[in-house]
Write a protein that holds these residues in place. Sequence first.
Motif, mmCIF file in Angstrom:
data_model
loop_
_atom_site.group_PDB
_atom_site.id
_atom_site.type_symbol
_atom_site.label_atom_id
_atom_site.label_comp_id
_atom_site.label_asym_id
_atom_site.label_seq_id
_atom_site.Cartn_x
_atom_site.Cartn_y
_atom_site.Cartn_z
ATOM 1 N N GLY A 214 -14.116 22.130 124.577
ATOM 2 C CA GLY A 214 -12.995 21.757 123.816
ATOM 3 C C GLY A 214 -13.546 21.032 122.309
ATOM 4 O O GLY A 214 -12.953 21.205 121.461
ATOM 5 N N ARG A 215 -14.692 20.617 122.046
ATOM 6 C CA ARG A 215 -15.156 20.383 121.111
ATOM 7 C C ARG A 215 -16.075 21.324 120.061
ATOM 8 O O ARG A 215 -16.441 21.056 118.870
ATOM 9 N N PRO B 118 -16.336 24.627 117.453
ATOM 10 C CA PRO B 118 -15.671 24.852 116.151
ATOM 11 C C PRO B 118 -14.822 26.293 116.717
ATOM 12 O O PRO B 118 -15.444 26.992 117.605
ATOM 13 N N GLU B 119 -13.944 26.589 115.993
ATOM 14 C CA GLU B 119 -13.101 27.795 116.395
ATOM 15 C C GLU B 119 -13.733 29.068 116.502
ATOM 16 O O GLU B 119 -13.275 30.036 117.142
ATOM 17 N N ASP B 120 -14.796 29.087 115.820
ATOM 18 C CA ASP B 120 -15.555 30.555 115.777
ATOM 19 C C ASP B 120 -16.375 30.895 116.883
ATOM 20 O O ASP B 120 -17.089 31.794 116.976
ATOM 21 N N ASP C 219 -16.845 30.721 121.062
ATOM 22 C CA ASP C 219 -16.228 30.865 122.316
ATOM 23 C C ASP C 219 -17.050 30.333 123.369
ATOM 24 O O ASP C 219 -18.341 30.399 123.241
#
Length: 173
Positions: free
Chosen positions: A99-100, A102-104, A106
Amino acid sequence: MFAPTPELVDPWRAVEAGCDYSGSLPLARMARLQEALREALGEASFRLSFSRDLEGRGILRGEIDARLVLTCQRCLEAMEVPVSLSMVLALVSGLEEAGRLPEDLDPLLVTAEPLRLADLIEDELLLALPLIPRHEPGACPASHVLAAKGEERREEGSPCPFAILGELRRRGD
Ligand SMILES: [Zn+2]
């Protein structure tokens, strides 16, 4: 570091050593993927590189290429889908850590168990499968038949509730 691809990898050791694996795997050995394929012909070629990023995270970069033979859901004939995917996964040991990210990035959940590279490659190919495989309208033998019935126009026009209902029914079949 280049090494012959082992079946099982300790992901954190691979990160430390900067391991870089490449090779190919027969699609016929991927039981879960095979269920979605019309024919399990050919191989998936891959390259998987373990490294550490600037933040100290363990990273797995991968590239996978394959030609999958699926069944077109419009005409029920074979269709070949070239898949060429690349991924950047961060090794995490739990959901909180995932969950921590960064968006880029997976997450790739790793446990004390070694990582089976063939499973990872199969998972990525499964994710790349189209939800409803269909030929391009011009390339599908059934599209001419549908066009004659006026069905094609309904599919390509603005969605009306009835078209969506039809779509849902088809998916539910
Ligand atoms: Zn078709």
